[in-house]
Design an enzyme around this catalytic site. Structure first.
Site, short mmCIF file in Angstrom:
data_model
loop_
_atom_site.label_atom_id
_atom_site.label_comp_id
_atom_site.label_asym_id
_atom_site.label_seq_id
_atom_site.Cartn_x
_atom_site.Cartn_y
_atom_site.Cartn_z
N ARG A 82 0.81 -1.32 -0.17
CA ARG A 82 -0.16 0.07 0.04
C ARG A 82 0.85 1.44 -0.04
O ARG A 82 2.17 1.07 0.11
CB ARG A 82 -0.97 -0.13 1.18
N GLY A 83 0.22 2.33 -0.11
CA GLY A 83 0.92 3.85 -0.30
C GLY A 83 1.31 4.00 -1.67
O GLY A 83 1.63 2.92 -2.48
N ALA A 84 0.88 5.08 -2.10
CA ALA A 84 0.84 5.50 -3.83
C ALA A 84 2.25 5.14 -4.40
O ALA A 84 2.03 4.25 -5.22
CB ALA A 84 0.73 6.98 -3.88
N ARG A 120 -6.94 -0.09 -7.34
CA ARG A 120 -7.32 1.06 -6.28
C ARG A 120 -7.25 2.21 -7.28
O ARG A 120 -6.42 2.63 -7.90
CB ARG A 120 -6.03 1.15 -5.36
N GLN A 144 -2.92 2.97 9.67
CA GLN A 144 -1.47 3.22 9.23
C GLN A 144 -0.40 3.85 10.05
O GLN A 144 0.67 3.51 10.09
CB GLN A 144 -1.47 3.68 7.83
N ASP A 180 -1.89 10.96 -2.73
CA ASP A 180 -2.21 9.89 -3.46
C ASP A 180 -2.53 10.38 -4.97
O ASP A 180 -2.05 9.64 -5.92
CB ASP A 180 -3.44 9.21 -3.05
N ASN A 233 -5.54 12.34 -0.20
CA ASN A 233 -4.64 11.71 0.67
C ASN A 233 -5.46 10.81 1.54
O ASN A 233 -6.79 11.21 1.51
CB ASN A 233 -3.73 12.66 1.16
N LYS A 234 -4.93 10.20 2.49
CA LYS A 234 -5.90 9.53 3.37
C LYS A 234 -6.92 10.33 4.12
O LYS A 234 -6.63 11.23 4.39
CB LYS A 234 -4.72 8.78 4.50
#
Ligand code: MRU
Length: 332
Positions: free
Chosen positions: A55-57, A89, A185, A225, A235-236
């Site tokens: 995970r994570g862009a 995603r 996270q 992201d 973003n998150k």
């Protein structure tokens, strides 16, 4: 990134390719278990991205590139593979950026191309670290949200990169780590990375950010992201709240991201697709249901922060203002 386990300390990436197989740290199990998984097919890679093993862009960008390399090795239809990977995603721009780059280079050795892509991300993150460290003074107290560290970017990180560099330069830094419900996270991954590096930090509940922003936080740094041409960015979930709190409390708010996160095809934040994930992530903490049976939940995975809240974008090219974004955003 430095990983300390019972067997000793090693310096590894969050994912890489070895003898035709992709290896990745299973991020779902951290910090309690450190396990490397093997990914052999496009389907396995698509599942690993969807279920957030990876995970994570920028990391899912590299995962997309390696997914294409797996398809290329098996002489599979690359266009089909690209569709399977990109739909896993929808919000992170790096995923389609990397997959399209591999499609454009389909006449080359895609294992080599994917490795080169991962190396480029790591080098960009190092430059982001050097550029962003200039913002951090000795004694700075920095708030971050989600995990934008080495796990999320193959190595080094985006939001965590300036903090790593400042710490290595001998600056005294303290990090407020938002726990980042629902997937935690911050509490699970960012705290684990900071602990491994020996960087002073404390996890705070997401609700506590305003309390500390009033007079204890000097700087906010988050990842991204997808960044639209006007500087609005996704973003998150919870990032927008932090940006508004920062403006209200005169705290500088920086977004650290490589140029691959800039989306030239999206004019403003209104055009960014927000991923909705399972309501179970909100109704439960881990495997334990905390909400009453019968209640429903809404679970947008990201939010969009308008450009007017951003003090600057820390990139590998330097620190940019929202107005500069359109001239840097480019297709692969
Ligand atoms: O849902 P996730 O964990 O993939 O979301 C990650 C984030 O929102 C990060 O902050 C973002 O990808 C930037 S990572 C360098």
């Amino acid at each position: 990134m430095l990983v300390r386990t019972a067997k000793g300390t090693k310096d590894i990436r969050s994912l890489w390719m070895e003898k035709g197989v992709v290896k990745a740290i299973d991020q779902r199990l951290l910090p309690n278990q450190f396990k490397i998984v093997s990914i052999r097919t496009v389907k396995e890679m698509a599942d690993a991205i969807s279920d957030m093993t990876i995970r994570g862009a920028p990391s899912i960008g590299a995962a997309g590139a390696y997914g294409m390399a797996l398809a290329w090795q098996r002489k599979q239809d690359l266009t089909k593979a690209s569709v399977t990977l990109v739909k896993t995603r929808p919000t992170a721009h790096d995923l389609s950026y990397a997959v399209n780059l591999m499609l454009e280079r389909c006449d080359e050795d895609l294992v080599r191309e994917a490795d080169a892509y991962a190396d480029r991300i790591v080098n960009m993150c190092k430059r982001i670290g050097e550029n962003g460290a200039k913002l951090i003074k000795n004694g700075s107290r920095i708030l971050t949200h989600c995990n934008a560290g080495a796990l999320a970017t193959v190595d080094f990180g985006t939001a965590l990169a300036p903090i790593r560099v400042a710490h290595r330069d001998g600056k005294d830094v303290f990090v407020y780590v938002d726990e980042t419900r629902p997937r935690l996270q911050g509490a699970k991954l960012t705290a684990w990375e900071l602990l491994n590096e020996g960087i002073d930090h404390a996890i705070i509940s997401d609700n506590a950010a305003g309390h500390y922003m009033k007079d204890s936080v000097d700087l906010v740094i988050v990842g991204a992201d997808r960044i639209a041409k006007n500087g609005d960015f996704a973003n998150k979930i919870g990032t927008y709240t932090k940006a508004v709190l920062a403006k209200e409390n005169w705290v500088p708010f920086y977004v650290a991201a490589p140029i691959s996160t800039f989306d030239p095809s999206t004019g403003t934040g209104k055009g960014i697709v927000i991923e909705e994930r399972s309501e179970d992530e909100v109704l439960c903490v881990g495997d334990f249901r905390v909400a009453p049976k019968g209640s429903r939940a809404l679970n947008p995975c990201f939010d969009v922060t308008p450009a007017k809240y951003v003090t600057g974008f820390v990139t590998e090219k330097g620190i940019l203002k929202p107005n500069d974004i359109s001239s840097f955003a480019k297709s692969p």
